[in-house]
Design a protein around this motif. Structure first.
Motif, mmCIF file in Angstrom:
data_model
loop_
_atom_site.group_PDB
_atom_site.id
_atom_site.type_symbol
_atom_site.label_atom_id
_atom_site.label_comp_id
_atom_site.label_asym_id
_atom_site.label_seq_id
_atom_site.Cartn_x
_atom_site.Cartn_y
_atom_site.Cartn_z
ATOM 1 N N TYR A 103 -8.453 58.848 -8.811
ATOM 2 C CA TYR A 103 -9.132 57.919 -7.846
ATOM 3 C C TYR A 103 -10.420 58.674 -7.164
ATOM 4 O O TYR A 103 -11.398 59.604 -8.277
ATOM 5 C CB TYR A 103 -8.059 58.286 -6.365
ATOM 6 N N ARG A 104 -10.990 58.022 -6.773
ATOM 7 C CA ARG A 104 -12.386 58.835 -5.692
ATOM 8 C C ARG A 104 -12.430 58.703 -4.771
ATOM 9 O O ARG A 104 -11.810 57.985 -3.251
ATOM 10 C CB ARG A 104 -13.459 57.351 -6.074
ATOM 11 N N LEU A 105 -12.567 59.661 -4.178
ATOM 12 C CA LEU A 105 -12.429 59.889 -2.745
ATOM 13 C C LEU A 105 -13.718 59.276 -2.199
ATOM 14 O O LEU A 105 -14.534 58.925 -2.417
ATOM 15 C CB LEU A 105 -12.159 62.066 -2.324
ATOM 16 N N ARG A 106 -13.598 59.467 -0.217
ATOM 17 C CA ARG A 106 -14.200 58.604 0.613
ATOM 18 C C ARG A 106 -16.004 58.870 0.069
ATOM 19 O O ARG A 106 -17.118 58.275 -0.391
ATOM 20 C CB ARG A 106 -14.635 58.187 1.782
ATOM 21 N N ASP A 107 -16.028 60.960 -0.491
ATOM 22 C CA ASP A 107 -17.508 61.428 -0.107
ATOM 23 C C ASP A 107 -17.485 61.482 -1.576
ATOM 24 O O ASP A 107 -18.576 61.992 -2.677
ATOM 25 C CB ASP A 107 -17.211 62.352 -0.448
ATOM 26 N N GLY A 108 -16.835 60.278 -3.198
ATOM 27 C CA GLY A 108 -17.117 60.357 -4.286
ATOM 28 C C GLY A 108 -16.785 61.408 -4.922
ATOM 29 O O GLY A 108 -16.836 61.181 -6.240
ATOM 30 N N ARG A 109 -15.936 62.672 -4.587
ATOM 31 C CA ARG A 109 -14.907 63.715 -5.608
ATOM 32 C C ARG A 109 -13.838 62.916 -5.980
ATOM 33 O O ARG A 109 -13.541 61.220 -5.343
ATOM 34 C CB ARG A 109 -14.874 64.351 -4.639
ATOM 35 N N PRO A 110 -13.979 62.896 -7.439
ATOM 36 C CA PRO A 110 -12.452 62.517 -8.641
ATOM 37 C C PRO A 110 -11.622 63.232 -7.660
ATOM 38 O O PRO A 110 -11.299 64.487 -6.988
ATOM 39 C CB PRO A 110 -12.562 62.813 -9.640
#
Length: 108
Positions: free
Chosen positions: A80-87
């Motif tokens: 997944y991608r967190l809202r801050d873009g990190r996997p």
């Protein structure tokens, strides 16, 4: 509301996804014990369930984070991608809470 956590034993992120999901349910005033755990054990079952990987959280049959167009199904670990873009190996807890709020509001 039907709450499902679909998982495959090959992915280590299931316990964290379950913990996050139960916390979100609790925050929304819903029963954290209502989660149905669905183990996906074969490619055939993955196809039947439209399972894009483990863990997959569904509310009333709809994926909290819908898979991308053309994303394959199968026995794999989902990223997944967190809202801050990190996997992340689990969905962003904020996405889970938002989906619960929308569905819970529609049920009222």
């Amino acid at each position: 509301m039907r709450v499902e956590l679909l998982w495959w034993e090959g992915c280590p992120s299931t316990p964290q996804a379950l913990e996050d999901l139960r916390a979100a349910l609790n925050e929304e005033g819903l029963d954290p014990g209502a989660v149905e755990l669905v183990e996906v054990e074969s490619d055939e079952q993955a196809e039947r369930e439209r399972f894009p990987g483990s863990p997959t959280i569904r509310l009333d049959g709809e994926d909290v984070v819908p898979p991308g167009h053309g994303e394959p199904v199968g026995l794999t670990c989902r990223v997944y991608r967190l809202r801050d873009g990190r996997p992340s190996p689990t969905p962003d807890p904020a996405d889970v809470r938002d989906a619960l709020r929308r569905l819970h509001a529609a049920d009222r």
